[in-house]
Write a protein that holds these residues in place. Structure first.
Motif, PDB file in Angstrom:
ATOM      1  N   ILE A 250     -60.474 -55.010 -40.848  1.00 14.00           N
ATOM      2  CA  ILE A 250     -59.180 -54.552 -40.339  1.00 14.00           C
ATOM      3  C   ILE A 250     -58.791 -53.162 -40.857  1.00 14.00           C
ATOM      4  CG2 ILE A 250     -56.692 -54.981 -40.532  1.00 14.00           C
ATOM      5  CD1 ILE A 250     -57.225 -57.902 -39.953  1.00 14.00           C
ATOM      6  N   PRO A 251     -58.901 -52.859 -42.170  1.00 15.53           N
ATOM      7  CA  PRO A 251     -58.422 -51.547 -42.645  1.00 15.53           C
ATOM      8  C   PRO A 251     -59.050 -50.342 -41.954  1.00 15.53           C
ATOM      9  CG  PRO A 251     -58.723 -53.035 -44.497  1.00 15.53           C
ATOM     10  CD  PRO A 251     -59.276 -53.734 -43.298  1.00 15.53           C
ATOM     11  N   PRO A 252     -60.387 -50.233 -41.841  1.00 11.50           N
ATOM     12  CA  PRO A 252     -60.930 -49.037 -41.172  1.00 11.50           C
ATOM     13  C   PRO A 252     -60.578 -48.968 -39.687  1.00 11.50           C
ATOM     14  CG  PRO A 252     -62.693 -50.587 -41.703  1.00 11.50           C
ATOM     15  CD  PRO A 252     -61.471 -51.080 -42.394  1.00 11.50           C
TER      16      PRO A 252
ATOM     17  N   GLU B 115     -78.510 -63.848 -36.174  1.00 16.16           N
ATOM     18  CA  GLU B 115     -77.344 -64.489 -36.788  1.00 16.16           C
ATOM     19  C   GLU B 115     -76.480 -63.457 -37.501  1.00 16.16           C
ATOM     20  OE1 GLU B 115     -79.571 -68.775 -37.754  1.00 16.16           O
ATOM     21  OE2 GLU B 115     -79.332 -67.240 -39.308  1.00 16.16           O
ATOM     22  N   HIS B 116     -77.111 -62.548 -38.209  1.00 17.58           N
ATOM     23  CA  HIS B 116     -76.377 -61.521 -38.948  1.00 17.58           C
ATOM     24  C   HIS B 116     -75.582 -60.626 -37.997  1.00 17.58           C
ATOM     25  CE1 HIS B 116     -76.178 -59.685 -43.033  1.00 17.58           C
ATOM     26  NE2 HIS B 116     -75.770 -58.618 -42.349  1.00 17.58           N
ATOM     27  N   LEU B 117     -76.202 -60.223 -36.910  1.00 20.24           N
ATOM     28  CA  LEU B 117     -75.511 -59.402 -35.917  1.00 20.24           C
ATOM     29  C   LEU B 117     -74.373 -60.172 -35.249  1.00 20.24           C
ATOM     30  CD1 LEU B 117     -78.516 -57.539 -34.247  1.00 20.24           C
ATOM     31  CD2 LEU B 117     -76.672 -56.497 -35.568  1.00 20.24           C
ATOM     32  N   PHE B 118     -74.590 -61.462 -35.026  1.00 22.45           N
ATOM     33  CA  PHE B 118     -73.541 -62.295 -34.405  1.00 22.45           C
ATOM     34  C   PHE B 118     -72.326 -62.389 -35.313  1.00 22.45           C
ATOM     35  CE2 PHE B 118     -71.644 -66.565 -34.027  1.00 22.45           C
ATOM     36  CZ  PHE B 118     -71.090 -66.443 -32.759  1.00 22.45           C
ATOM     37  N   TYR B 119     -72.538 -62.706 -36.588  1.00 21.26           N
ATOM     38  CA  TYR B 119     -71.422 -62.789 -37.529  1.00 21.26           C
ATOM     39  C   TYR B 119     -70.689 -61.448 -37.620  1.00 21.26           C
ATOM     40  CZ  TYR B 119     -74.047 -66.902 -39.214  1.00 21.26           C
ATOM     41  OH  TYR B 119     -74.727 -68.083 -39.304  1.00 21.26           O
ATOM     42  N   SER B 120     -71.454 -60.367 -37.712  1.00 22.44           N
ATOM     43  CA  SER B 120     -70.856 -59.033 -37.865  1.00 22.44           C
ATOM     44  C   SER B 120     -70.073 -58.633 -36.618  1.00 22.44           C
ATOM     45  CB  SER B 120     -71.945 -58.003 -38.160  1.00 22.44           C
ATOM     46  OG  SER B 120     -72.663 -58.329 -39.328  1.00 22.44           O
ATOM     47  N   GLY B 121     -70.701 -58.790 -35.462  1.00 21.64           N
ATOM     48  CA  GLY B 121     -70.042 -58.400 -34.218  1.00 21.64           C
ATOM     49  C   GLY B 121     -68.796 -59.211 -33.942  1.00 21.64           C
ATOM     50  N   LEU B 122     -68.860 -60.533 -34.190  1.00 25.11           N
ATOM     51  CA  LEU B 122     -67.700 -61.390 -33.943  1.00 25.11           C
ATOM     52  C   LEU B 122     -66.556 -61.032 -34.887  1.00 25.11           C
ATOM     53  CD1 LEU B 122     -66.568 -63.775 -32.354  1.00 25.11           C
ATOM     54  CD2 LEU B 122     -67.562 -65.313 -34.065  1.00 25.11           C
ATOM     55  N   SER B 123     -66.878 -60.737 -36.137  1.00 23.66           N
ATOM     56  CA  SER B 123     -65.838 -60.377 -37.110  1.00 23.66           C
ATOM     57  C   SER B 123     -65.155 -59.068 -36.717  1.00 23.66           C
ATOM     58  CB  SER B 123     -66.448 -60.248 -38.505  1.00 23.66           C
ATOM     59  OG  SER B 123     -67.056 -61.454 -38.910  1.00 23.66           O
TER      60      SER B 123
ATOM     61  N   ALA C  43     -60.700 -56.075 -34.353  1.00 23.23           N
ATOM     62  CA  ALA C  43     -60.267 -55.069 -33.378  1.00 23.23           C
ATOM     63  C   ALA C  43     -59.101 -55.571 -32.533  1.00 23.23           C
ATOM     64  CB  ALA C  43     -61.437 -54.673 -32.481  1.00 23.23           C
ATOM     65  N   VAL C  44     -59.124 -56.850 -32.185  1.00 20.43           N
ATOM     66  CA  VAL C  44     -58.030 -57.429 -31.396  1.00 20.43           C
ATOM     67  C   VAL C  44     -56.710 -57.326 -32.149  1.00 20.43           C
ATOM     68  CG1 VAL C  44     -57.160 -59.595 -30.438  1.00 20.43           C
ATOM     69  CG2 VAL C  44     -59.547 -58.972 -30.102  1.00 20.43           C
ATOM     70  N   ILE C  45     -56.782 -57.443 -33.478  1.00 19.03           N
ATOM     71  CA  ILE C  45     -55.567 -57.368 -34.299  1.00 19.03           C
ATOM     72  C   ILE C  45     -55.199 -55.926 -34.622  1.00 19.03           C
ATOM     73  CG2 ILE C  45     -54.545 -58.015 -36.521  1.00 19.03           C
ATOM     74  CD1 ILE C  45     -56.523 -60.413 -36.519  1.00 19.03           C
ATOM     75  N   ALA C  46     -56.183 -55.155 -35.095  1.00 18.45           N
ATOM     76  CA  ALA C  46     -55.897 -53.855 -35.702  1.00 18.45           C
ATOM     77  C   ALA C  46     -55.722 -52.726 -34.687  1.00 18.45           C
ATOM     78  CB  ALA C  46     -57.015 -53.494 -36.681  1.00 18.45           C
ATOM     79  N   THR C  47     -56.508 -52.717 -33.618  1.00 23.54           N
ATOM     80  CA  THR C  47     -56.479 -51.575 -32.703  1.00 23.54           C
ATOM     81  C   THR C  47     -55.139 -51.429 -31.974  1.00 23.54           C
ATOM     82  OG1 THR C  47     -58.880 -51.729 -32.408  1.00 23.54           O
ATOM     83  CG2 THR C  47     -57.652 -50.441 -30.786  1.00 23.54           C
ATOM     84  N   PRO C  48     -54.588 -52.488 -31.355  1.00 19.48           N
ATOM     85  CA  PRO C  48     -53.273 -52.308 -30.713  1.00 19.48           C
ATOM     86  C   PRO C  48     -52.192 -51.903 -31.714  1.00 19.48           C
ATOM     87  CG  PRO C  48     -54.309 -54.340 -29.974  1.00 19.48           C
ATOM     88  CD  PRO C  48     -55.124 -53.847 -31.116  1.00 19.48           C
ATOM     89  N   LEU C  49     -52.239 -52.497 -32.917  1.00 16.73           N
ATOM     90  CA  LEU C  49     -51.239 -52.155 -33.930  1.00 16.73           C
ATOM     91  C   LEU C  49     -51.383 -50.698 -34.361  1.00 16.73           C
ATOM     92  CD1 LEU C  49     -48.987 -53.063 -35.834  1.00 16.73           C
ATOM     93  CD2 LEU C  49     -50.744 -53.834 -37.445  1.00 16.73           C
ATOM     94  N   GLY C  50     -52.619 -50.254 -34.551  1.00 21.20           N
ATOM     95  CA  GLY C  50     -52.845 -48.866 -34.941  1.00 21.20           C
ATOM     96  C   GLY C  50     -52.421 -47.881 -33.871  1.00 21.20           C
ATOM     97  N   LEU C  51     -52.684 -48.207 -32.607  1.00 22.30           N
ATOM     98  CA  LEU C  51     -52.265 -47.321 -31.509  1.00 22.30           C
ATOM     99  C   LEU C  51     -50.753 -47.239 -31.427  1.00 22.30           C
ATOM    100  CD1 LEU C  51     -54.780 -48.376 -28.693  1.00 22.30           C
ATOM    101  CD2 LEU C  51     -54.889 -46.354 -30.161  1.00 22.30           C
TER     102      LEU C  51
ATOM    103  N   PHE D 125     -64.532 -47.975 -35.887  1.00 21.68           N
ATOM    104  CA  PHE D 125     -65.476 -49.055 -35.596  1.00 21.68           C
ATOM    105  C   PHE D 125     -66.771 -48.867 -36.379  1.00 21.68           C
ATOM    106  CE2 PHE D 125     -62.735 -50.009 -32.041  1.00 21.68           C
ATOM    107  CZ  PHE D 125     -62.919 -51.361 -31.825  1.00 21.68           C
ATOM    108  N   ARG D 126     -67.196 -47.633 -36.494  1.00 20.45           N
ATOM    109  CA  ARG D 126     -68.423 -47.333 -37.241  1.00 20.45           C
ATOM    110  C   ARG D 126     -68.296 -47.762 -38.705  1.00 20.45           C
ATOM    111  NH1 ARG D 126     -70.672 -41.104 -37.769  1.00 20.45           N
ATOM    112  NH2 ARG D 126     -72.474 -41.485 -39.121  1.00 20.45           N
ATOM    113  N   SER D 127     -67.195 -47.382 -39.327  1.00 27.38           N
ATOM    114  CA  SER D 127     -66.967 -47.745 -40.724  1.00 27.38           C
ATOM    115  C   SER D 127     -66.822 -49.250 -40.884  1.00 27.38           C
ATOM    116  CB  SER D 127     -65.713 -47.030 -41.235  1.00 27.38           C
ATOM    117  OG  SER D 127     -65.437 -47.395 -42.565  1.00 27.38           O
ATOM    118  N   ALA D 128     -66.075 -49.889 -39.973  1.00 31.01           N
ATOM    119  CA  ALA D 128     -65.861 -51.336 -40.071  1.00 31.01           C
ATOM    120  C   ALA D 128     -67.165 -52.100 -39.909  1.00 31.01           C
ATOM    121  CB  ALA D 128     -64.854 -51.775 -39.007  1.00 31.01           C
ATOM    122  N   PHE D 129     -67.970 -51.707 -38.923  1.00 28.94           N
ATOM    123  CA  PHE D 129     -69.214 -52.439 -38.676  1.00 28.94           C
ATOM    124  C   PHE D 129     -70.178 -52.288 -39.842  1.00 28.94           C
ATOM    125  CE2 PHE D 129     -73.285 -53.387 -36.636  1.00 28.94           C
ATOM    126  CZ  PHE D 129     -72.956 -54.547 -35.952  1.00 28.94           C
TER     127      PHE D 129
END
Length: 242
Positions: A111-113, A39-47, A52-60, A160-164
Motif C-alpha cells: 500500500i505505501p508505495p 505460486e510466487h507470482l500469484f501471491y505477489s500479483g494478487l497482493s 492497488a484497489v485500496i491505495a490508487t483511488p485514495l492517492g488520486l 507499482f514497480r516499487s510495490a511489486f
C-alpha cells in the motif's frame, strides 16, 4: 588462506545451487521450480492488485484535492515500519493457516508505495494544465482522468514497480504459514541443512526481482510522454555539465 577457502566454498555453493535449479527433477512437478515460481507470482500479483484497489483511488483523490496529504505521509511511514513476518505470524494466529494471512500482510506492504506514487504523480502535474482544462469547462472528474492521470502515469507505474519489487522479495514469508512459492525452497532446506536448495531459492527470488524491475522500467519508459523524457534528459545533461 581462510579468506581463499571461504571464497572457494562460496563458489562451490553457488555452482551447486545453479546445478540444483537446472536438475530436471527439480524443475518439473507440483513442487518444482516452475510450479513454485507460478505460486510466487500469484501471491505477489494478487497482493499488489488488492493494495492497488485500496491505495490508487485514495492517492488520486489526495493528489487532486490536496486533502489528507499529512495523514498519508504519516500512514505510509507507519505501514512501512511494520515487520512483515511478525504481521504474518499474528494474522495466522488470528485467522488460521492459509492464504489470507500472508495476503493481508503483503497487501499492507504494497500500500505505501502505491499510495505515494498515486498522489505524488497527480501532485507533480503542472497546475497550468489543470487550469487550462477547467477554463474549457471540464469537470473535476474529467480533469483527473483525462489530464492528470495520463501525465502522472510515470510516477503511478513507479509506485507499482516499487510495490511489486518489495512484495516479490518478501513473499517468501508465505512458506512460513506454510504455503508455496520460492520461499518453500529456503524453509524446506533449512531443517536438513540443504544449503544448495536454500541458496537456489534465494537466487531465484533475486532473478525474479531483477526481471520484474526491468519489465516495469520498460513500461515506465513507454508511458512517459516524449516531451517529459526530453525535458528530463535536458535536466540530466545540465546536472552533468555543472
Amino acid at each position: 588462506m581462510y579468506s581463499l577457502d571461504a571464497a572457494g566454498s562460496l563458489m562451490n555453493y553457488l555452482w551447486d545451487s545453479i546445478l540444483w535449479i537446472f536438475t530436471p527433477a527439480h524443475l518439473s512437478g507440483p513442487t518444482g521450480v516452475w510450479a513454485r515460481l507460478g505460486e510466487h507470482l500469484f501471491y505477489s500479483g494478487l497482493s499488489v492488485l488488492c493494495a492497488a484497489v485500496i491505495a490508487t483511488p485514495l492517492g488520486l483523490f489526495i493528489g487532486h484535492t490536496g486533502r489528507g496529504r499529512a495523514l498519508v505521509i504519516w500512514l505510509t511511514g507507519a505501514l512501512r515500519a511494520l515487520p512483515t513476518l511478525g504481521l504474518v505470524t499474528l494474522l495466522a494466529l488470528l485467522l488460521g493457516l492459509g492464504l489470507l494471512a500472508p495476503l493481508l500482510a503483503l497487501t499492507v506492504l504494497a500500500i505505501p508505495p502505491l499510495l505515494a506514487g498515486a498522489y505524488a504523480g497527480v501532485e507533480s502535474v503542472d497546475p497550468a494544465a489543470s487550469g487550462a482544462a477547467r477554463a474549457v469547462g471540464m469537470t473535476e472528474w474529467q480533469i483527473l482522468t483525462r489530464v492528470e492521470v495520463p501525465l502522472a502515469l510515470p510516477l503511478l507505474v513507479g509506485g507499482f514497480r516499487s510495490a511489486f519489487l518489495q512484495v516479490v522479495a518478501t513473499a517468501t514469508v508465505a512458506a512460513f504459514v506454510p504455503l508455496g512459492g520460492l520461499g518453500r525452497f529456503i524453509f524446506d532446506g533449512l531443517p536438513v541443512r540443504d544449503y544448495p536448495q536454500m541458496l537456489a531459492g534465494a537466487i531465484l527470488v533475486i532473478v525474479l526481482a531483477l526481471v520484474s524491475d526491468a519489465v516495469f522500467a520498460l513500461i515506465q519508459r513507454i508511458v512517459t510522454p516524449r516531451g517529459v523524457r526530453v525535458a528530463r534528459s535536458g535536466q540530466d545533461h545540465a546536472e552533468i555539465l555543472r
